[in-house]
Design a protein around this motif. Sequence first.
Motif, mmCIF file in Angstrom:
data_model
loop_
_atom_site.group_PDB
_atom_site.id
_atom_site.type_symbol
_atom_site.label_atom_id
_atom_site.label_comp_id
_atom_site.label_asym_id
_atom_site.label_seq_id
_atom_site.Cartn_x
_atom_site.Cartn_y
_atom_site.Cartn_z
ATOM 1 N N THR A 61 49.142 57.677 60.593
ATOM 2 C CA THR A 61 48.803 58.820 59.746
ATOM 3 C C THR A 61 47.311 58.782 59.438
ATOM 4 O O THR A 61 46.801 57.764 58.976
ATOM 5 N N ILE A 62 46.624 59.886 59.710
ATOM 6 C CA ILE A 62 45.197 60.004 59.420
ATOM 7 C C ILE A 62 45.024 60.927 58.228
ATOM 8 O O ILE A 62 45.575 62.028 58.191
ATOM 9 N N VAL A 63 44.265 60.467 57.251
ATOM 10 C CA VAL A 63 43.935 61.296 56.095
ATOM 11 C C VAL A 63 42.650 62.048 56.418
ATOM 12 O O VAL A 63 41.640 61.449 56.806
ATOM 13 N N THR A 64 42.681 63.366 56.283
ATOM 14 C CA THR A 64 41.539 64.180 56.662
ATOM 15 C C THR A 64 41.307 65.294 55.658
ATOM 16 O O THR A 64 42.249 65.818 55.064
ATOM 17 N N ARG A 65 40.042 65.647 55.477
ATOM 18 C CA ARG A 65 39.711 66.811 54.651
ATOM 19 C C ARG A 65 39.756 68.097 55.462
ATOM 20 O O ARG A 65 39.496 69.175 54.929
ATOM 21 N N GLY A 66 40.059 68.005 56.732
ATOM 22 C CA GLY A 66 40.187 69.179 57.581
ATOM 23 C C GLY A 66 38.888 69.647 58.201
ATOM 24 O O GLY A 66 38.854 70.708 58.830
ATOM 25 N N GLN A 67 37.823 68.863 58.086
ATOM 26 C CA GLN A 67 36.529 69.272 58.625
ATOM 27 C C GLN A 67 36.362 68.883 60.083
ATOM 28 O O GLN A 67 35.518 69.440 60.786
ATOM 29 N N LEU A 68 37.152 67.914 60.545
ATOM 30 C CA LEU A 68 37.097 67.462 61.927
ATOM 31 C C LEU A 68 38.495 67.494 62.524
ATOM 32 O O LEU A 68 39.488 67.334 61.817
ATOM 33 N N GLN A 69 38.553 67.677 63.830
ATOM 34 C CA GLN A 69 39.841 67.730 64.500
ATOM 35 C C GLN A 69 40.413 66.330 64.655
ATOM 36 O O GLN A 69 39.742 65.422 65.150
ATOM 37 N N VAL A 70 41.640 66.169 64.242
ATOM 38 C CA VAL A 70 42.328 64.887 64.375
ATOM 39 C C VAL A 70 42.746 64.706 65.831
ATOM 40 O O VAL A 70 43.149 65.661 66.493
ATOM 41 N N PRO A 71 42.628 63.485 66.378
ATOM 42 C CA PRO A 71 43.045 63.277 67.770
ATOM 43 C C PRO A 71 44.511 63.645 67.967
ATOM 44 O O PRO A 71 45.361 63.337 67.133
ATOM 45 N N GLU A 72 44.783 64.315 69.078
ATOM 46 C CA GLU A 72 46.134 64.756 69.378
ATOM 47 C C GLU A 72 46.786 63.763 70.325
ATOM 48 O O GLU A 72 46.348 63.583 71.453
ATOM 49 N N ALA A 73 47.805 63.108 69.848
ATOM 50 C CA ALA A 73 48.542 62.152 70.672
ATOM 51 C C ALA A 73 49.888 61.895 70.020
ATOM 52 O O ALA A 73 50.039 62.023 68.793
ATOM 53 N N GLU A 74 50.860 61.535 70.833
ATOM 54 C CA GLU A 74 52.171 61.186 70.295
ATOM 55 C C GLU A 74 52.029 59.981 69.378
ATOM 56 O O GLU A 74 51.370 58.997 69.720
ATOM 57 N N GLY A 75 52.609 60.077 68.194
ATOM 58 C CA GLY A 75 52.532 58.988 67.235
ATOM 59 C C GLY A 75 51.459 59.164 66.187
ATOM 60 O O GLY A 75 51.346 58.342 65.277
ATOM 61 N N ILE A 76 50.644 60.244 66.298
ATOM 62 C CA ILE A 76 49.593 60.494 65.314
ATOM 63 C C ILE A 76 49.898 61.776 64.556
ATOM 64 O O ILE A 76 50.198 62.814 65.157
ATOM 65 N N ARG A 77 49.852 61.695 63.260
ATOM 66 C CA ARG A 77 49.949 62.891 62.423
ATOM 67 C C ARG A 77 48.844 62.837 61.382
ATOM 68 O O ARG A 77 48.201 61.802 61.184
ATOM 69 N N SER A 78 48.611 63.952 60.738
ATOM 70 C CA SER A 78 47.548 64.000 59.741
ATOM 71 C C SER A 78 48.071 64.530 58.414
ATOM 72 O O SER A 78 49.054 65.282 58.370
ATOM 73 N N ILE A 79 47.417 64.080 57.356
ATOM 74 C CA ILE A 79 47.673 64.574 56.006
ATOM 75 C C ILE A 79 46.344 65.036 55.442
ATOM 76 O O ILE A 79 45.345 64.322 55.520
ATOM 77 N N LYS A 80 46.330 66.220 54.864
ATOM 78 C CA LYS A 80 45.097 66.715 54.273
ATOM 79 C C LYS A 80 44.922 66.103 52.888
ATOM 80 O O LYS A 80 45.831 66.113 52.057
#
Length: 284
Positions: free
Chosen positions: A29-48
């Motif tokens: 899980t990647i925590v992001t403010r939404g300013q950059l694109q999170v890498p797209e791959a199986e097993g990766i999700r993002s939380i704003k």
Amino acid sequence: MRKVLIFGGSRYFGKRLALRLAEAGDDVTIVTRGQLQVPEAEGIRSIKGDRQSVATMKDLSRDHYDVVYDNICFNPYQAKIASDAFMDQVGKYVLTSTMSVYAPGADLKESDFNPLHHDYHLESEHDYGQGKREAESYFFHRASFPVATVRLPIVLGPDDYTDRLKFYIDAVRREEPVVLHHPEAKMGFISSFEAAAFLEWVGRANVSGPFNAASEGIISLGALMERIGHHLNKPVQIIKDGESSPYDTDVDYYMSIAEAKKAGFVFTQLDDWIDRVIMQTIRK
């Protein structure tokens, strides 16, 4: 399958780390403010969310994580809100730190800066090095979970958003002088690939405490400029008067990696990759 949380996983070695962990089968899980694109791959999700927000940290701590990687903690207050939120909800916390915790010198060892012998000041303004010193200090004094800190030198890679290597390449390409007050000064570096590999290793190994990480070998700044000139087929003009350039240092500045090697990590040789990164940055 391990559950892994990453602060600062949307770019540079943090992005490479996320992809490595997902490829190995971790739930990332990647925590992001939404300013950059999170890498797209199986097993990766993002939380704003915002790393500096107490509310964000409390929301995240409702889940248990085997490892938390924190690439964007820059001061003791940010260390405090993480320590307060996660408590017993994390198996290991890995803080990305920096060679800047040390005063410049040669063959710097982890014992040259002991965070347990250093104070922290939650309300003070901090420059980069001091902020990282006090963040380490807070975690090692106050965290209820195991902590490892990874002290990195300058990180080089084709995805380097700081453009510091590009600064030198552009100057040589334009045949402009480069200011290096002490071109004979030697420095250590690490590639963005190896920084991600070492962070992954620290998260998996039965280790804690501070670790230096750098590629095997050092290079003088003058020699680095000559390599750039060679790949550009341009003359290099080094001058010693003027405003400092990005890597400029008055003395040798590099770390010992003996402790990490003793713990089992095998580093690459600087000479095996630095020319490739120079050429990739030239093409970019």
